[in-house]
Design an enzyme around this catalytic site. Structure first.
Site, PDB file in Angstrom:
ATOM      1  N   ALA B 325       0.846  -1.173  -0.089  1.00  0.00           N
ATOM      2  CA  ALA B 325      -0.098  -0.113   0.051  1.00  0.00           C
ATOM      3  C   ALA B 325       1.078   1.574   0.287  1.00  0.00           C
ATOM      4  O   ALA B 325       2.322   1.177   0.628  1.00  0.00           O
ATOM      5  CB  ALA B 325      -0.727   0.027   1.138  1.00  0.00           C
ATOM      6  N   ASP B 327       0.008   4.544   2.163  1.00  0.00           N
ATOM      7  CA  ASP B 327      -1.162   4.988   2.663  1.00  0.00           C
ATOM      8  C   ASP B 327      -1.116   6.914   1.648  1.00  0.00           C
ATOM      9  O   ASP B 327      -2.847   7.114   1.887  1.00  0.00           O
ATOM     10  CB  ASP B 327      -0.798   4.647   3.691  1.00  0.00           C
ATOM     11  N   GLY B 334      -5.777  13.082   4.222  1.00  0.00           N
ATOM     12  CA  GLY B 334      -7.119  13.245   4.934  1.00  0.00           C
ATOM     13  C   GLY B 334      -8.785  13.139   4.656  1.00  0.00           C
ATOM     14  O   GLY B 334      -8.792  12.685   5.597  1.00  0.00           O
ATOM     15  N   ASN B 410      -7.829  -2.002   8.370  1.00  0.00           N
ATOM     16  CA  ASN B 410      -6.595  -2.056   9.351  1.00  0.00           C
ATOM     17  C   ASN B 410      -5.567  -1.403  10.449  1.00  0.00           C
ATOM     18  O   ASN B 410      -6.388  -1.539  11.550  1.00  0.00           O
ATOM     19  CB  ASN B 410      -6.043  -3.633   9.171  1.00  0.00           C
ATOM     20  N   TYR B 411      -4.614  -0.688   9.601  1.00  0.00           N
ATOM     21  CA  TYR B 411      -4.126   0.283  10.435  1.00  0.00           C
ATOM     22  C   TYR B 411      -4.593   1.092  10.904  1.00  0.00           C
ATOM     23  O   TYR B 411      -5.223   2.013  10.404  1.00  0.00           O
ATOM     24  CB  TYR B 411      -2.895   0.347   9.592  1.00  0.00           C
ATOM     25  N   TYR B 413      -2.652   5.162  11.912  1.00  0.00           N
ATOM     26  CA  TYR B 413      -1.293   6.333  11.846  1.00  0.00           C
ATOM     27  C   TYR B 413      -1.575   7.478  13.017  1.00  0.00           C
ATOM     28  O   TYR B 413      -2.641   8.234  12.742  1.00  0.00           O
ATOM     29  CB  TYR B 413      -0.208   5.920  10.940  1.00  0.00           C
ATOM     30  N   HIS B 461       6.564  -6.648   7.597  1.00  0.00           N
ATOM     31  CA  HIS B 461       5.773  -5.964   6.589  1.00  0.00           C
ATOM     32  C   HIS B 461       7.163  -4.600   7.304  1.00  0.00           C
ATOM     33  O   HIS B 461       7.474  -4.712   8.263  1.00  0.00           O
ATOM     34  CB  HIS B 461       4.187  -5.562   6.186  1.00  0.00           C
ATOM     35  N   ASP B 470      10.255  21.554   3.706  1.00  0.00           N
ATOM     36  CA  ASP B 470      10.979  22.775   2.445  1.00  0.00           C
ATOM     37  C   ASP B 470      11.462  23.723   3.608  1.00  0.00           C
ATOM     38  O   ASP B 470      10.510  24.588   3.948  1.00  0.00           O
ATOM     39  CB  ASP B 470       9.736  22.912   1.481  1.00  0.00           C
ATOM     40  N   ASP B 611      17.095  27.524  -3.207  1.00  0.00           N
ATOM     41  CA  ASP B 611      15.751  26.818  -2.605  1.00  0.00           C
ATOM     42  C   ASP B 611      15.623  25.955  -3.338  1.00  0.00           C
ATOM     43  O   ASP B 611      15.891  24.980  -4.115  1.00  0.00           O
ATOM     44  CB  ASP B 611      14.605  28.154  -3.356  1.00  0.00           C
TER      45      ASP B 611
END
Lengths: 677, 677
Positions: B325, B327, B334, B410-411, B413, B461, B470, B611
């Site tokens: 995945a 994610d 979002g 299932n997870y 974060y 995994h 930045d 930059d």
């Protein structure tokens, strides 16, 4: 003094000596050396042999206690008349000497503060020192503050007992006792013979920068009229000395309230909290120690401690190349322990433990609050949201913190053990305090350090710790497995090259190993005699190591020989009674580590399914930032011990789910701010 | 709908689209595709070009704001009638199309939940699926829960839009909607063509263990009468389903009280706290983003975000080798963001931010509480005890936490940004939730995973993150310096072999680098145009990286090609507008990373005093523990950004020293426990 027979029923065999026991030991020690002047280095409880203790603990936890082993005091001291140091073991019950041992030639017991303080005064009255001060443009000793330092050895020859002094000054404009002396380093180092009470010599420090000769020493920055002190300026951390810096006024109070009190219970030194059951120990050398750590009635660790720390500095220019402290072996974490203060060092509902310390004159101090214990909310322990129903289950992580704070001259260390509800243990170390400084001529820079204040160089250094883990994973016969993530070969089973697995290699003989992040290496401590019924693998705990740089000093250097423990990340040794110190028994002025982990692995013992000890070496390589001055915001290291196949599910499943009724959070009023996002 | 001209005065150009703007964008998008059926993937604010924004921000912070750039909505969607995906940029002020771009063949926009939910229903009605269930001994679909998964690509050929389903069941004994389906995995994987609404095939998973053939698939564990479900058992995390496990009753409440309210102030999405000044951003793909981060009026970071995460699995046996995945790219942080709850996800005095999300049908959701913000006491910030006077000075560390929590099937974060008073920023990631599981025959073991419940294997995994930094260290022209601790040669200056220093190497061209703990490597971002007056070195920030294992998948494998960002720890690139995603723009079913960090460094641009963007890749290689089931106690990663020569002293010296009057701690009554220690 009366014999302390009754008290032994109440005292746990792993407890520190009581004040009374300390006094008894001192009195017996004096009896043993009648007519001699003693300088006591330490008096502490000798830990009973493990074989005896495990039997005792089994009986104790089974509820049918047996007679405890006798209380033995272990004393280290100088017989000043003979310039001779000794160790003495005293049975406090029959008041007999158990053992007596002389220090070998060239081996030195630790420093102590009164010893350093005494010669600090003498140094300030040495004409040669006054002369050196004058060369720097410093007239008089009013503001001068010599910091007594361990003489980091650079010779394999036996040396007399030496102390070197790093010379600093309080701000000569304020003379304030809280002035930060490390903003005013002076470029010379008096070396003192402690036992002979005599100045050996004064070493001058290079004051130049990159490209300058090491013999570039400017007493007065080239201007005989000028004091080098004028090149420096105050760098105060004591707020009353900072009229330039008004305190922030926008920090609002933050209180931790436990309306029903803490969740722990305490019985003597025994702490029970959230299925944990452990014994809080304290001794002069290691300070805080955890003993007999159990979870839900099962043994996990027999003993957990920070066993040593060495701090070698990177500026090779003499005499500062001798800056290599062993903060535990040379000083002692117990002696260095702060008396912690409510609302300052600890927030919430606090239980304090005191530490009993014997001083050089035989006086006994019951130092208040050397260890604090409290609970802390540490965010989310676990969460899952069922995306089909949008129903979430979340538990917050409560931790029990056992904290001690050491001051070693300029530096501070905060050692904290964290226990949580999922049977995890973490050692969190915070380094703070003031970086060690030296003088540098104005306008110069040095690759060996950072200019943190005008003409003040903070040189690069390391803090290398040795964590001692004496495991008892469901018993004392344990094995270390090295776990590496290994790629599968490209074959019919793995045609797409994605396969990898966790390869276990058992450590058979006592040995040293290094971390290897490239294969996600971790260390497991397992009990091969106890198989998890679900996983079908042995029960175990995982060490989440801190894979830092090891000791920089070159192969063959004395700095490195003294700190063999810092050459490798992991040492697996067979348990031996009284083998407590990763960096060796006597570190002060040592030229080689003796009785440390290197000697232990050299025994080449079987360590598979044996009573073993795992030692983890890790640390900070610190190239100071100017932001670390005048006092350093924490640098944090965390090492974890996590159950791995020890239970048959997440052991925290019975932690009540979090809810607002219990936690009473407050939402910031919408009216207090626009809420456009 | 009326034109939103006035609102642009209040909306910051870096703010997410308002609900009204989302609605306007959807309506303009529909106008653009009259008569077509659209499936909207996302609608979000297009960030203005950096050149324009920096000018705007300069004027804004100088107090003389200039006209903001126009608000532009960026839309990704399918035109279902044409099985065709597009990107469209809409100027919300003049309502004109700015740009329109078709997806290339073989490139797929992310998945979304309604898309997966819809076909989940269809899959459950497929006769072949019912047949497969029957083979497993499962009669009927009442408890069956197919989790729609991204089809981790194993081919370089363009593929139709596919979703694979990992098949699970609720406990057939309770049928409870909160039953943990991951305790009942079924060994087959239906693959579905999303745009054609058709079942492509059913892949069967190997159910054997080590040594068994990959074709070892037991539908019924060798017993045609038996359901494989009987080999498994419930593994519930929902406490109401755990009559076997009474909740702990000895956890006492722990409340955080801020009687004067929080120390932060909020104006729209602008947050000011303890000299920090930043903008809280949110978008469908990255979720929480920090913009325009300043400390005490000085620029530090222009933008901070987690830009990608890939989760490749280690069991190579088909079809589960396709479990990889992305994610963020495949789903969107979002869209995956939880609505956080007071007293559960956040403790103390909480400010919540909402997130505006456009769903596939064009409906707009203002999701409540996708980000929470609160202060936290984080222990000691600094301490020093003057050993001569025993006077201590201690300040406590207050942090500001900005937290968001994602659920990806299932997870879970937990991403949290921590700011402190010493100008440190930390990204803390906690992994929790439920490990992904698969069926294994009773009594078997597999090197590719851990048996976490009877007949349930949780395979190894990785979670590999790409953090995008930045920087704007006192301006936008910055340089990356690689700092290694280097030994001095053994020579006259370094006769004892102790010398070492911090060697700086400047990165000149866009490139990738690896961590190297053996030399204590760290990365500094500096501004060579701004010299610290005391240190005489350029001002900078240090990245305290998380030096973890990188992607395991073999060189040349598609799994690795898709996630080039995970091949190296650090990537230094020249800033390019809209280059936000370390793992590439379109990750779903990708066979190679495109538009990610590898492409960026391939431009071989100058990055010294330019930059630039610094990307840090790190992660967890997770060999599940049984203790991670049924729900996993957190695993924590912390990455830090610390000022390094940015200030002229510790910037927290003006933090008021801690005292009991302010902190109001409570000492545990001596009467409540014996206090023998």
């Amino acid at each position: 003094m009366e014999k302390q027979t009754t008290s032994s029923l109440e005292i746990h065999p792993l407890d520190q000596l009581t004040v009374e026991e300390c006094k008894l030991a001192v009195s017996l020690l004096r009896d043993e050396h009648k007519g001699k002047t003693l300088h006591i280095k330490s008096v502490q409880a000798q830990e009973p042999p493990k074989k005896i203790m495990t039997k005792w603990l089994d009986a104790y936890h089974a509820g049918s206690p047996i007679a405890p082993p006798p209380r033995v005091a272990y004393c280290v001291y100088y017989i000043l008349d003979d310039r001779h140091a000794e160790e003495l073991w005293l049975n406090l019950e029959n008041r007999k000497v158990v053992q007596r041992r002389s220090f070998e030639n060239g081996t030195h017991p630790p420093m102590d503060q009164p010893e350093s303080d005494k010669i600090e005064e003498l140094v300030l009255n040495e004409p040669a020192v006054l002369e050196a001060l004058k060369k720097c443009g410093v007239d008089g000793i009013q503001d001068v503050a010599p910091d007594g330092w361990m003489y980091g050895c650079d010779s394999n020859e036996p040396l007399p007992r030496l102390v070197m002094f790093l010379m600093y000054m309080r701000d000569p404009k304020t003379h304030h006792p809280e002035s930060n002396i490390y903003a005013f380093p002076l470029p010379f180092v008096p070396v003192y013979d402690v036992l002979e009470n005599k100045l050996v010599r004064i070493d001058w420090c290079a004051t130049g920068g990159d490209g300058d000769d090491v013999n570039e020493i400017n007493y007065n920055s080239g201007n005989p009229e000028k004091s080098i002190v004028d090149n420096m300026r105050a760098g105060e951390y004591y707020h009353e000395l900072r009229p330039d810096l008004p305190l922030r006024e926008d920090l609002k109070p933050y209180n931790v309230v436990q309306p029903e009190g803490p969740s722990f219970s305490i019985e003597g030194t025994r702490v029970r909290w959230q299925k944990w059951d452990l014994r809080v120990g304290f001794n002069p050398r290691e300070g805080l120690v955890l003993h007999d750590v159990r979870y839900d009635g099962r043994q996990t660790f027999y003993r957990l401690s920070v066993s040593e720390m060495t701090v070698p500095y990177g500026d090779p220019r003499p005499p500062l190349h001798r800056k290599q402290a062993f903060d535990l072996g040379d000083i002692g974490a117990g002696y260095a322990a702060n008396s912690l203060a409510l609302g300052c060092d600890c927030l919430g509902t606090i239980k304090y433990f005191d530490g009993n310390l014997v001083h050089c004159d035989g006086s006994v101090e019951a130092r208040k609050n050397v260890v604090c214990m409290h609970e802390q909310d540490e965010g989310i322990l676990y969460k899952h949201t069922n995306y089909r129903t949008n129903v979430a289950r979340v538990a917050r992580r409560r931790i029990l913190v056992l904290q001690t704070i050491l001051t070693v001259a300029n530096y501070e260390y905060i050692f904290a053990w964290h226990l949580d509800q999922a049977a995890n243990i973490e050692l969190e170390i915070r380094a703070t305090g003031i970086v060690s400084t030296q003088y540098i001529d104005p306008g110069k820079k040095s690759k060996w350090g950072t200019i943190v204040s005008p003409s003040v160089l903070a040189s690069s250094h390391q803090h290398l710790f040795s964590m001692r883990i004496d495991p008892a994973i469901d018993g004392h016969k344990n094995t270390v497995a090295v776990c590496d993530s290994v790629l599968d070969p490209l074959d019919a089973i793995n045609p797409h090259g994605t396969g990898f697995y966790n390869k276990h290699t058992y450590v058979e003989k006592s040995s040293a190993l290094d971390a290897d992040q490239s294969v996600n290496r971790f260390i497991k401590i397992i009990n091969e005699n106890k198989i998890n019924p679900i996983t079908m693998d042995p029960v175990g705990f995982k060490l989440s190591a801190y894979p830092s740089a090891l000791i920089m000093a070159r192969e063959g250097s004395i700095a490195r020989n003294r700190a063999q423990f810092a050459k490798h990340h992991f040492w697996i040794t067979k348990h031996t009674d009284d083998e407590f110190f990763g960096g060796g028994v006597w570190t002060n002025q040592s030229s080689v580590e003796r009785g440390g982990v290197q000697d232990a692995i050299d025994r080449k013992e079987d360590v598979r399914n044996e009573d073993i000890v795992l030692w983890h070496s890790f640390g900070l390589t610190h190239h100071p930032r100017i932001e670390d001055f005048p006092v350093m915001p924490l640098e944090k290291i965390t090492v974890g011990l996590h159950p791995y196949g020890f239970f048959t599910e997440n052991p925290a499943m019975d932690v009540p789910p979090s809810n607002q009724q219990f936690n009473r959070s407050v939402e910031v009023m919408k009216t207090r701010c626009c809420n456009k996002m």
